[in-house]
Design an enzyme around this catalytic site. Structure first.
Site, PDB file in Angstrom:
ATOM      1  N   CYS A   1       0.844  -1.202   0.000  1.00  0.00           N
ATOM      2  CA  CYS A   1       0.000   0.000   0.000  1.00  0.00           C
ATOM      3  C   CYS A   1       0.876   1.249   0.000  1.00  0.00           C
ATOM      4  CB  CYS A   1      -0.927  -0.019   1.214  1.00  0.00           C
ATOM      5  SG  CYS A   1      -2.018   1.413   1.300  1.00  0.00           S
TER       6      CYS A   1
ATOM      7  N   CYS B   1      -0.416   4.176   2.009  1.00  0.00           N
ATOM      8  CA  CYS B   1      -0.272   3.989   3.461  1.00  0.00           C
ATOM      9  C   CYS B   1       1.177   4.211   3.898  1.00  0.00           C
ATOM     10  CB  CYS B   1      -0.664   2.577   3.876  1.00  0.00           C
ATOM     11  SG  CYS B   1      -2.189   1.979   3.157  1.00  0.00           S
ATOM     12  N   ASP B   2       2.110   3.641   3.165  1.00  0.00           N
ATOM     13  CA  ASP B   2       3.496   3.560   3.661  1.00  0.00           C
ATOM     14  C   ASP B   2       4.503   4.410   2.899  1.00  0.00           C
ATOM     15  OD1 ASP B   2       2.611   1.724   5.545  1.00  0.00           O
ATOM     16  OD2 ASP B   2       2.895   0.027   4.199  1.00  0.00           O
TER      17      ASP B   2
HETATM   18  P1  FAD Z   1     -10.234  -5.593   6.671  1.00  0.00           P
HETATM   19  O1  FAD Z   1      -9.450  -4.691   7.511  1.00  0.00           O
HETATM   20  O2  FAD Z   1      -9.555  -6.360   5.599  1.00  0.00           O
HETATM   21  O3  FAD Z   1     -10.986  -6.620   7.630  1.00  0.00           O
HETATM   22  C1  FAD Z   1     -11.673  -7.705   7.088  1.00  0.00           C
HETATM   23  C2  FAD Z   1     -12.229  -8.517   8.240  1.00  0.00           C
HETATM   24  O4  FAD Z   1     -13.068  -9.525   7.720  1.00  0.00           O
HETATM   25  C3  FAD Z   1     -11.167  -9.228   9.070  1.00  0.00           C
HETATM   26  O5  FAD Z   1     -11.477  -9.051  10.430  1.00  0.00           O
HETATM   27  C4  FAD Z   1     -11.310 -10.695   8.692  1.00  0.00           C
HETATM   28  O6  FAD Z   1     -10.982 -11.567   9.766  1.00  0.00           O
HETATM   29  C5  FAD Z   1     -12.799 -10.740   8.393  1.00  0.00           C
HETATM   30  N1  FAD Z   1     -13.217 -11.836   7.505  1.00  0.00           N
HETATM   31  C6  FAD Z   1     -12.760 -12.148   6.258  1.00  0.00           C
HETATM   32  N2  FAD Z   1     -13.389 -13.232   5.801  1.00  0.00           N
HETATM   33  C7  FAD Z   1     -14.287 -13.604   6.765  1.00  0.00           C
HETATM   34  C8  FAD Z   1     -15.220 -14.657   6.896  1.00  0.00           C
HETATM   35  N3  FAD Z   1     -15.406 -15.568   5.942  1.00  0.00           N
HETATM   36  N4  FAD Z   1     -15.940 -14.739   8.045  1.00  0.00           N
HETATM   37  C9  FAD Z   1     -15.786 -13.836   9.028  1.00  0.00           C
HETATM   38  N5  FAD Z   1     -14.920 -12.804   8.951  1.00  0.00           N
HETATM   39  C10 FAD Z   1     -14.161 -12.713   7.846  1.00  0.00           C
HETATM   40  N6  FAD Z   1      -5.145   2.066   5.281  1.00  0.00           N
HETATM   41  C11 FAD Z   1      -5.020   3.322   5.758  1.00  0.00           C
HETATM   42  O7  FAD Z   1      -5.968   4.099   5.683  1.00  0.00           O
HETATM   43  N7  FAD Z   1      -3.862   3.726   6.355  1.00  0.00           N
HETATM   44  C12 FAD Z   1      -2.784   2.923   6.505  1.00  0.00           C
HETATM   45  O8  FAD Z   1      -1.733   3.334   7.033  1.00  0.00           O
HETATM   46  C13 FAD Z   1      -2.892   1.591   6.009  1.00  0.00           C
HETATM   47  N8  FAD Z   1      -1.856   0.734   6.137  1.00  0.00           N
HETATM   48  C14 FAD Z   1      -1.985  -0.543   5.669  1.00  0.00           C
HETATM   49  C15 FAD Z   1      -0.924  -1.417   5.838  1.00  0.00           C
HETATM   50  C16 FAD Z   1      -1.024  -2.721   5.405  1.00  0.00           C
HETATM   51  C17 FAD Z   1       0.146  -3.653   5.615  1.00  0.00           C
HETATM   52  C18 FAD Z   1      -2.219  -3.170   4.769  1.00  0.00           C
HETATM   53  C19 FAD Z   1      -2.336  -4.592   4.295  1.00  0.00           C
HETATM   54  C20 FAD Z   1      -3.281  -2.292   4.586  1.00  0.00           C
HETATM   55  C21 FAD Z   1      -3.173  -0.975   5.030  1.00  0.00           C
HETATM   56  N9  FAD Z   1      -4.222  -0.075   4.868  1.00  0.00           N
HETATM   57  C22 FAD Z   1      -4.108   1.198   5.382  1.00  0.00           C
HETATM   58  C23 FAD Z   1      -5.485  -0.454   4.216  1.00  0.00           C
HETATM   59  C24 FAD Z   1      -6.525  -0.781   5.307  1.00  0.00           C
HETATM   60  O9  FAD Z   1      -5.966  -1.727   6.183  1.00  0.00           O
HETATM   61  C25 FAD Z   1      -7.793  -1.319   4.671  1.00  0.00           C
HETATM   62  O10 FAD Z   1      -8.293  -0.402   3.732  1.00  0.00           O
HETATM   63  C26 FAD Z   1      -8.864  -1.554   5.744  1.00  0.00           C
HETATM   64  O11 FAD Z   1      -8.378  -2.399   6.766  1.00  0.00           O
HETATM   65  C27 FAD Z   1     -10.100  -2.187   5.137  1.00  0.00           C
HETATM   66  O12 FAD Z   1     -10.999  -2.396   6.156  1.00  0.00           O
HETATM   67  P2  FAD Z   1     -12.169  -3.461   6.059  1.00  0.00           P
HETATM   68  O13 FAD Z   1     -12.903  -3.355   7.341  1.00  0.00           O
HETATM   69  O14 FAD Z   1     -12.900  -3.312   4.803  1.00  0.00           O
HETATM   70  O15 FAD Z   1     -11.448  -4.885   5.936  1.00  0.00           O
END
Ligand code: FAD
Ligand code: NAP
Length: 332
Positions: free
Chosen positions: A155, A158-159
């Site tokens: 990302c 992000c980084d």
């Molecule tokens: P996610 O955070 O992906 O959460 C998905 C959830 O769904 C998880 O809890 C998982 O366990 C659950 N899940 C999946 N499948 C199932 C299932 N079948 N049953 C039950 N639960 C399930 N964004 C920023 O804004 N700033 C940053 O600095 C930043 N840094 C990042 C660094 C890294 C290394 C990464 C990988 C991403 C970063 N991002 C950052 C992006 C950010 O993390 C994502 O945009 C954000 O987390 C998305 O949120 P979400 O709730 O949609 O999904």
């Protein structure tokens, strides 16, 4: 407008399950990233008594990173795991019922939406909010895991800031790679774009941007085979023109290695019922979190091929809870 035609729904095998094993809830949230927890905060405050299942990765993608510097409200930055603990505590403060478990199958063929979890428990919910995120693709090198958070990132938004004035590489040849390379070129001294073929898949306009940015160097027909460095990434070993007479090993000195070879939205479990794009992102009615099934909403990265940020995920989690609340009040 063929996006939201009803699908030819098939009954799930869950219908034969013992009725005793079914728990009825108003609002079920699947996923514990910023989208899921924000939906839980809003749904609890709206008295929807939400049950949230965390999935395997409690707290979502941000639990795999160190500093989060771009989430509003944390002027000094915060670590990803701490931030997600704060989200969870806030959801629990308003009464969200947070449970560990993975959704393994769904039956969205009737108004009572059934979701089966890995312990065989079935929840029957009037409204379901899907917030299962997306997973960045990696090359599969051992060194990617070794240097995770120490020079390897998926990302740039992000980084990228941590690599100001340094040399970095981006892998990929699509729009994401072109966009991330251009973004990083504004921060870094030099950006190598590592492309496995002799063409870019990116759109013409994005290609032009890359080709016209002085500090981006495209390494055509290169594949990464290893990363090296003492306490973090210091360089990458590449193979140019693999499996040809011209094959050669190339080493580049870099401080950061950015993957931009695509994401997999975590939507497989729902694809029998929900419309997705060709990659698998769940389609929502523009400006809302509504899917093609009434009472099923999608929030966060699982429905967002464009932004994929914590703040946008949290924002759409809020939208999903409000959409669910309105849907439930119309059911009464
Ligand atoms: P996610 O955070 O992906 O959460 C998905 C959830 O769904 C998880 O809890 C998982 O366990 C659950 N899940 C999946 N499948 C199932 C299932 N079948 N049953 C039950 N639960 C399930 N964004 C920023 O804004 N700033 C940053 O600095 C930043 N840094 C990042 C660094 C890294 C290394 C990464 C990988 C991403 C970063 N991002 C950052 C992006 C950010 O993390 C994502 O945009 C954000 O987390 C998305 O949120 P979400 O709730 O949609 O999904
Ligand atoms: P993508 O279009 O699937 O491109 C992935 C790129 O990564 C391809 O160039 C592919 O190479 C390369 N790749 C895949 N696996 C690889 C591997 N193992 N080693 C080296 N390279 C590898 O994915 P994306 O760029 O993330 O884009 C996804 C979608 O979002 C696309 O529809 C895109 O148009 C869209 N998008 C649009 C914008 C915009 O309009 N601003 C921005 C970002 C994304 P090959 O080309 O050789 O297959």
């Amino acid at each position: 407008m063929d996006t939201f035609k009803p699908l030819n729904l098939q009954k799930d095998t869950n219908n034969n399950q013992d009725i005793q094993n079914i728990e009825k809830v108003k609002c079920l949230i699947i996923g514990s990233g910023p989208a899921g927890y924000t939906a839980a905060i809003y749904a609890s405050r709206a008295n929807l008594k939400p049950v949230l299942y965390t999935g395997l990765q409690m707290g979502g993608q941000l639990t795999t990173t160190t500093e989060v510097d771009n989430y509003p409200g944390y002027p000094d930055g915060i670590t990803g795991p701490k931030m997600m603990e704060d989200f969870k505590n806030q959801a629990e403060r308003f009464g969200a019922d947070i449970r560990f478990g993975i959704a393994t199958s769904v039956d969205f063929s009737s108004r009572k939406h059934r979701v089966t979890f890995d312990d065989n428990k079935i929840l029957e919910a009037d409204a379901v909010i899907i917030a299962t995120g997306a997973t960045a693709k990696y090359l599969g090198l051992e060194s990617e895991a070794k240097y995770a958070g120490m020079g390897v990132s998926a990302c740039a938004t992000c980084d990228g800031f941590f690599y100001k004035g340094k040399d970095v590489a981006v892998v990929g040849g699509g729009d994401t790679a072109a966009e991330e390379a251009t973004y990083l070129a504004g921060l870094c001294r030099k950006v190598y774009l590592i492309v496995r073929r002799d063409v870019l898949r990116a759109s013409k306009v994005m290609q032009d941007k890359v080709l016209n940015t002085a500090n981006i160097e495209i390494l055509w027909e290169h594949q990464t085979v290893d990363l090296y460095g003492e306490n973090g990434v210091e360089g990458a070993t590449l193979i140019r023109k693999k499996a040809t007479v011209e094959e050669e090993i190339v080493k580049i000195k870099i401080d950061g290695f950015f993957l931009a070879i695509g994401h997999n939205p975590n939507s497989e479990v729902f694809q029998q019922y929900l419309h997705t794009d060709k990659v698998g992102y769940i389609k929502t009615v523009p400006g809302t979190t509504k899917t093609n099934i009434a009472g099923v909403f999608a929030a966060g990265d699982v429905q967002d091929p464009n932004y994929r940020q914590a703040v946008t995920a949290a924002g759409s989690g809020c939208m999903a809870a409000i959409d669910a609340e309105r849907y439930l009040s119309e059911l009464k």
